[in-house]
Write an enzyme that holds these catalytic residues in place. Structure first.
Site, mmCIF file in Angstrom:
data_model
loop_
_atom_site.group_PDB
_atom_site.id
_atom_site.type_symbol
_atom_site.label_atom_id
_atom_site.label_comp_id
_atom_site.label_asym_id
_atom_site.label_seq_id
_atom_site.Cartn_x
_atom_site.Cartn_y
_atom_site.Cartn_z
ATOM 1 N N GLY A 133 78.353 7.886 97.409
ATOM 2 C CA GLY A 133 77.132 7.324 96.865
ATOM 3 C C GLY A 133 76.168 7.000 98.200
ATOM 4 O O GLY A 133 75.257 6.151 98.213
ATOM 5 N N GLU A 183 73.039 12.616 106.516
ATOM 6 C CA GLU A 183 73.992 13.683 107.117
ATOM 7 C C GLU A 183 73.983 13.274 108.489
ATOM 8 O O GLU A 183 73.895 14.003 109.381
ATOM 9 C CB GLU A 183 73.482 14.994 106.749
ATOM 10 C CG GLU A 183 73.342 15.413 105.270
ATOM 11 C CD GLU A 183 74.514 15.316 104.709
ATOM 12 O OE1 GLU A 183 75.833 15.504 105.240
ATOM 13 O OE2 GLU A 183 74.583 15.063 103.379
ATOM 14 N N GLN A 234 76.516 12.928 110.593
ATOM 15 C CA GLN A 234 77.440 13.148 111.347
ATOM 16 C C GLN A 234 76.871 14.508 112.118
ATOM 17 O O GLN A 234 77.698 15.021 113.202
ATOM 18 C CB GLN A 234 78.713 13.841 110.335
ATOM 19 C CG GLN A 234 78.405 14.929 109.319
ATOM 20 C CD GLN A 234 77.576 14.286 108.150
ATOM 21 O OE1 GLN A 234 77.272 13.135 107.901
ATOM 22 N NE2 GLN A 234 77.808 15.006 107.127
ATOM 23 N N CYS A 290 94.039 9.553 93.178
ATOM 24 C CA CYS A 290 95.375 8.718 92.901
ATOM 25 C C CYS A 290 94.846 7.078 92.474
ATOM 26 O O CYS A 290 95.803 6.461 92.272
ATOM 27 C CB CYS A 290 96.261 8.833 93.950
ATOM 28 S SG CYS A 290 95.972 8.101 95.451
#
Length: 195
Positions: A14, A85, A87, A144
């Site tokens: 999110g 974004e 990165q 998981c």
């Protein structure tokens, strides 16, 4: 005092939704904000920040040659810079943004992921983790149920991809978020709808 913020997470947590909400909050009070996303990210069109939940917004784009400090030094009455974004920033661009926060007094909030599908850091993220004045993890979960901290690249059949270029924008490949245990055990749950 203005700061450089880095808000990071695994995929699908999110981040873009949170960024768009921050922009809305500033603008609702008559404040001027500038939003940027990477020119590399063309999933929904170049220059569009899009949440997987639906909200989207046309914004400015940055590439590896943009000089953020020079650009922001010309800004008038700017309350905040929001960057998606993150990165994909270069190390020098992170330094420019850090300098803009401290010298120009403009808060800069960067949103992005820390590492690629191999668990390797993106250079921009490594510098953000080093220089950001405030670092916050946005949490999401693995299939998981544990906290997801890794991004896993999968192909159109749901098979994990473990080699390739660091950057591959979604299209023929997809990404899922995983906890460390599932990442290291190479688990890819069969419950994803890949259509």
């Amino acid at each position: 005092m203005a700061k450089l913020y880095f808000r990071y997470s695994a995929m699908n947590a999110g981040k873009s939704t949170a960024l768009l909400q921050v922009a809305h909050n500033y603008e609702e009070h008559g404040r001027v904000v500038r939003l940027f996303t990477s020119a590399i990210d063309h999933r929904y069109g170049v220059g569009i920040i899009t949440s997987r939940l639906g909200p989207q917004r046309k914004v400015e784009v940055f590439d590896e040659v943009m000089d953020f400090y020079a650009l922001l030094a010309q800004a008038q009455e700017l309350s905040c810079v929001l960057l998606d974004e993150a990165q994909f920033l270069t190390p020098e661009q992170v330094r420019q943004l850090h300098r803009a926060a401290h010298v120009l007094g403009i808060p800069v909030m960067c949103y992005g992921i820390r590492s690629d599908f191999r668990g390797e850091p993106f250079p921009g993220s490594a510098y953000l983790l080093t220089l950001a004045d405030s670092i916050e993890e946005i949490k999401t979960i693995c299939a998981c149920g544990k906290k997801a901290t890794f991004n896993v690249r999968i192909d159109e059949y749901g098979k994990r991809i473990v080699e390739g270029e660091q950057i591959a924008i979604e299209g023929d490949v997809r990404y899922i978020q995983q906890c460390a245990q599932c990442f290291y055990l190479h688990r890819v749950p069969p419950l994803f709808d890949l259509t």
